[in-house]
Write an enzyme that holds these catalytic residues in place. Structure first.
Site, PDB file in Angstrom:
ATOM      1  N   THR A  30       0.844  -1.194   0.000  1.00 10.92           N
ATOM      2  CA  THR A  30       0.000   0.000   0.000  1.00 10.92           C
ATOM      3  C   THR A  30       0.876   1.240   0.000  1.00 10.92           C
ATOM      4  O   THR A  30       1.897   1.278   0.696  1.00 10.92           O
ATOM      5  CB  THR A  30      -0.911   0.005   1.242  1.00 10.92           C
ATOM      6  OG1 THR A  30      -1.801  -1.111   1.159  1.00 10.92           O
ATOM      7  CG2 THR A  30      -1.712   1.294   1.354  1.00 10.92           C
ATOM      8  N   GLY A  31       0.484   2.250  -0.769  1.00 16.12           N
ATOM      9  CA  GLY A  31       1.220   3.503  -0.762  1.00 16.12           C
ATOM     10  C   GLY A  31       1.620   3.942  -2.154  1.00 16.12           C
ATOM     11  O   GLY A  31       1.371   3.247  -3.149  1.00 16.12           O
ATOM     12  N   ASP A  87       6.322  -4.088  -1.348  1.00 14.62           N
ATOM     13  CA  ASP A  87       5.750  -2.920  -0.680  1.00 14.62           C
ATOM     14  C   ASP A  87       6.816  -1.846  -0.526  1.00 14.62           C
ATOM     15  O   ASP A  87       8.013  -2.121  -0.584  1.00 14.62           O
ATOM     16  CB  ASP A  87       5.208  -3.314   0.694  1.00 14.62           C
ATOM     17  CG  ASP A  87       4.118  -2.379   1.211  1.00 14.62           C
ATOM     18  OD1 ASP A  87       3.850  -1.352   0.555  1.00 14.62           O
ATOM     19  OD2 ASP A  87       3.534  -2.681   2.271  1.00 14.62           O
ATOM     20  N   LYS A 100       7.353   1.431   8.704  1.00 19.35           N
ATOM     21  CA  LYS A 100       6.258   1.476   7.755  1.00 19.35           C
ATOM     22  C   LYS A 100       5.001   1.924   8.491  1.00 19.35           C
ATOM     23  O   LYS A 100       4.936   1.871   9.700  1.00 19.35           O
ATOM     24  CB  LYS A 100       6.026   0.095   7.117  1.00 19.35           C
ATOM     25  CG  LYS A 100       7.129  -0.287   6.131  1.00 19.35           C
ATOM     26  CD  LYS A 100       6.942  -1.677   5.527  1.00 19.35           C
ATOM     27  CE  LYS A 100       5.584  -1.966   4.992  1.00 19.35           C
ATOM     28  NZ  LYS A 100       5.108  -0.994   3.976  1.00 19.35           N
ATOM     29  N   GLY A 101       3.992   2.334   7.725  1.00 20.88           N
ATOM     30  CA  GLY A 101       2.697   2.604   8.311  1.00 20.88           C
ATOM     31  C   GLY A 101       2.265   4.052   8.352  1.00 20.88           C
ATOM     32  O   GLY A 101       1.199   4.357   8.877  1.00 20.88           O
ATOM     33  N   ARG A 102       3.064   4.949   7.789  1.00 20.37           N
ATOM     34  CA  ARG A 102       2.612   6.346   7.774  1.00 20.37           C
ATOM     35  C   ARG A 102       1.379   6.517   6.894  1.00 20.37           C
ATOM     36  O   ARG A 102       0.631   7.475   7.060  1.00 20.37           O
ATOM     37  CB  ARG A 102       3.758   7.267   7.334  1.00 20.37           C
ATOM     38  CG  ARG A 102       4.873   7.320   8.380  1.00 20.37           C
ATOM     39  CD  ARG A 102       6.042   8.201   7.980  1.00 20.37           C
ATOM     40  NE  ARG A 102       7.169   7.971   8.901  1.00 20.37           N
ATOM     41  CZ  ARG A 102       8.414   8.325   8.674  1.00 20.37           C
ATOM     42  NH1 ARG A 102       8.732   8.950   7.548  1.00 20.37           N
ATOM     43  NH2 ARG A 102       9.358   8.065   9.558  1.00 20.37           N
ATOM     44  N   GLY A 103       1.153   5.557   5.994  1.00 19.54           N
ATOM     45  CA  GLY A 103      -0.070   5.563   5.200  1.00 19.54           C
ATOM     46  C   GLY A 103      -1.243   4.893   5.893  1.00 19.54           C
ATOM     47  O   GLY A 103      -2.350   4.873   5.360  1.00 19.54           O
ATOM     48  N   GLU A 109      -0.400  -4.846   6.273  1.00 21.98           N
ATOM     49  CA  GLU A 109       0.886  -5.027   5.594  1.00 21.98           C
ATOM     50  C   GLU A 109       1.725  -6.076   6.316  1.00 21.98           C
ATOM     51  O   GLU A 109       2.257  -7.002   5.693  1.00 21.98           O
ATOM     52  CB  GLU A 109       1.642  -3.696   5.536  1.00 21.98           C
ATOM     53  CG  GLU A 109       1.045  -2.714   4.543  1.00 21.98           C
ATOM     54  CD  GLU A 109       1.675  -1.334   4.605  1.00 21.98           C
ATOM     55  OE1 GLU A 109       1.497  -0.569   3.644  1.00 21.98           O
ATOM     56  OE2 GLU A 109       2.328  -1.007   5.619  1.00 21.98           O
ATOM     57  N   LYS A 127      14.268   7.670   1.336  1.00 19.87           N
ATOM     58  CA  LYS A 127      13.799   6.864   2.467  1.00 19.87           C
ATOM     59  C   LYS A 127      14.945   6.196   3.230  1.00 19.87           C
ATOM     60  O   LYS A 127      14.703   5.533   4.248  1.00 19.87           O
ATOM     61  CB  LYS A 127      12.828   5.790   1.970  1.00 19.87           C
ATOM     62  CG  LYS A 127      11.637   6.346   1.197  1.00 19.87           C
ATOM     63  CD  LYS A 127      10.793   7.285   2.047  1.00 19.87           C
ATOM     64  CE  LYS A 127       9.709   7.979   1.244  1.00 19.87           C
ATOM     65  NZ  LYS A 127       8.643   7.104   0.805  1.00 19.87           N
TER      66      LYS A 127
END
Length: 235
Positions: A30-31, A87, A100-103, A109, A127
């Site tokens: 995702t993203g 990802d 991860k996970g700012r989205g 995920e 990044k």
């Protein structure tokens, strides 16, 4: 000079071109970078270059994109082992550990990506970090019930000493709600997380915490798009 989106596209396309073959079960991230990997998978299925692929999306928005591209979708319930997951990441350190996970999709995920035989991370070189937690939020998904209590516990955790914690809000000023109907607390650090493994263990031990954005010892390869070309790092 390539734009950021062109770099992301290059990484996403290469991941599918190099790591996905016919007959595979594929995890779809995702993203903004993972978007291009999903796009490429759809292209190669439509052209017939890839066949007999099934995929597991890690968010509702990735599911919608994949369905629009006619990518056959399944779940972990029927396909608990994936051949590969692809990802993006918010941060990548020198050991290929990730934030991860700012989205907002960290739980799904991680559930999907820990089940993959290979986990391919796709990023642009912005990044890359010297230590985890320094470029922005390290997200933690929590239950809405007594969220302030969970936030306070995170603030007082010895392995997270010195962090600040904020409940993530949406554009309307309400608590951000994940695909799983949970909240997210974003942790911010002035210096890198001293011991990410210890921090992960402490967070996991807290009742009411659902999942955290530290993805440790999971990466098989990291495809890094730079203005001068693409670099692939493996452990």
């Amino acid at each position: 000079m390539q734009s950021v989106d062109e770099l992301k596209q290059a990484a996403g396309y290469k991941a599918v071109d190099d790591y996905v073959t016919s007959g595979m079960v594929v995890g779809l991230g995702t993203g903004s970078t993972a978007y291009f990997a999903v796009e490429r998978l759809g292209q190669k299925l439509a052209s017939g270059e890839l066949k007999d692929i099934v995929a597991i999306p890690t968010s509702i928005r990735t599911k919608d994109q994949a369905e629009g591209l006619k990518i056959p979708l399944v779940t972990l319930d029927t396909h608990p082992i994936l051949d590969v997951a692809i990802d993006g990441a918010d941060e990548v350190d020198s050991e290929l550990n990730l934030v991860k996970g700012r989205g907002g999709a960290l739980l799904r995920e991680k559930m999907v990506e820990v089940q993959a035989k290979k986990f391919i991370v796709i990023v642009d070189d912005s990044k890359l970090v010297s230590g985890l937690g320094i470029s922005g939020a390290m997200p933690v998904e929590i239950t809405p019930f007594c969220w302030q209590h969970s936030l306070n516990r995170l603030l007082n955790a010895p392995t997270l000493a010195g962090c600040t914690a904020k409940l993530r809000m949406d554009a309307n000023g309400n608590p951000y709600v994940t695909d799983n109907d949970n909240y997210i607390v974003d942790l911010y650090f002035d210096t890198p997380i001293k011991d990410p493994k210890a921090a992960a263990e402490e967070i996991n031990s807290m009742v009411g915490i659902v999942e955290h954005g530290l993805f440790l010892d999971m990466t098989t390869a990291c495809i890094i798009a730079k203005s001068g070309g693409i670099e692939v790092k493996t452990k």
